[in-house]
Design an enzyme around this catalytic site. Sequence first.
Site, mmCIF file in Angstrom:
data_model
loop_
_atom_site.group_PDB
_atom_site.id
_atom_site.type_symbol
_atom_site.label_atom_id
_atom_site.label_comp_id
_atom_site.label_asym_id
_atom_site.label_seq_id
_atom_site.Cartn_x
_atom_site.Cartn_y
_atom_site.Cartn_z
ATOM 1 N N GLU A 226 3.562 2.460 3.577
ATOM 2 C CA GLU A 226 3.895 1.153 3.957
ATOM 3 C C GLU A 226 2.930 0.911 5.293
ATOM 4 O OE1 GLU A 226 7.793 -0.560 4.441
ATOM 5 O OE2 GLU A 226 8.309 0.032 2.110
ATOM 6 N N GLU A 407 10.385 2.540 -3.763
ATOM 7 C CA GLU A 407 11.512 2.207 -2.853
ATOM 8 C C GLU A 407 11.833 0.803 -3.732
ATOM 9 O OE1 GLU A 407 11.050 1.601 1.192
ATOM 10 O OE2 GLU A 407 10.197 3.406 1.490
#
Length: 500
Positions: A226, A407
């Site tokens: 991320e 995720e």
Amino acid sequence: MSVLTRRHLLRRAALSASAVPAARLSVGAAATAAAGTGATLTGCDAGSESDPERRTSPEARLGLRFPERFGWGAATSAYQIEGAAKEDGRGESVWDTFSHTPGRVRNGDTGDTAADHYHRYLGDLDLMQELGLDTYRFSISWPRIQADGTGTPNQRGLDFYRRLVDGLHQRGIAPMATLFHWDLPQSLQDIGGWESRDVAYRFADYAEAVFAALGDTVPVWLTINEPKTVVQNGYLGGHHAPGLRDPAAAYLVAHHLQLAHGLAVQALRATGSDSRIGPALNLHPCYPADDSPGVEEATRLYDGYENRLYLDSIFKGAYPADVLADLGPDSRLAQGIRDGDLAIISAPVDLLAVQYYTPIYVTAGGGITRKWPTSVASWQQIFPEGMYDILTRVTRDYGDVPLTITENGLPTPDVLAADGTVDDPARIEFLRDHLAAVHRAIADGVPLESYHVWSLMDNFEWNEGYEQRWGLIYVDFPTQRRVLKRSAHWYRGVIADNAI
């Protein structure tokens, strides 16, 4: 960068960091609300909200079977679970510094002990085996390998990850290792952190050391977790490490994180390894909030900052023209791009890890608004259809690159009951509805290989400390006792049946 752009970036960060939660409903209620607006929620045809069994039993099956050899997993990250912050040669990270700074983390919590996974990993591996996991996604702590971010790797740190990887193989679980999940060595932050181009090359050196130590024992490597979160939360909002609010620096940081990704890909290729490698990107589908004039253009630009800035550079070898124009030719991002950088960033990858939590609804003025109920995390709107939309969009716009979901999850206010159980039906509903969207995406041609719940266990949830619980496994932090939640038992059944 124009004054207007600077204001928009700061406002976006503020909205992301401190938005007021909407009224919170159960996941099933969110699905009902979606149906009431005409939105299609994947899986509803197999058991609608009017079905009393589905409404009252989150374990009710939808009759959706996944492809053979589909991988079922769970995910964690080093700083969030390992603890042992000062043991066996581990150096200080930016998150050690940030969490020990008064006022930065809820309740003054730190990751010093976290879930004590460093000492309890064997028991945790047994729990993974008990769940039936096919794959486990974890991260490697850079300061555990290089205390100051450079130099000879710390053998004790490498040995820990070797034991972890060996333990996974012994239990028939495939390791998926992330090289960087936000725990930059503090020594590198002291020389500029990700604002410094040199740090991208230090990351490549670190990656080479890890590849040399673990090699093909890790079949899948993920480079940077991320990068957008580091940019937005660490350099725009300031509520993540390193805790800055500097829009001018933020997108130079984005470029250096992308450069670090590409350099790591090149480093693995240079070893001749058969392991696969790719980035881990949190992708937010962006929708117009209404049909007002200018909202389509505002949504397109917002999507540029949220998604295309990272996807286009990796898969198309160019940053989005609208984002570059919005930042301006004198921005630190534009000025920081050197000849050959985008060729490095777009070095071919073997897969893309997608992380989905929430949609974003954009107003004509470039702000965001709420459309769906939120979870305990006020930034998270519960909208399973967004999972389908982002997966199909990636395949449509970037080709048939293999995908893995690394995720997807929900925080719930879990309580350990007197009988030793933890009841979290909302998490089951959330996972079931999102997996139904995943199933639909696969049926529509998305080359998705595996799915990882966030998270395997309760952990240190960054600036929220231990306030939010995201795990399938309850961790009683004072005693470090582990308890399988109701959702863990449900997920074990999903894995065993390869179906929801």
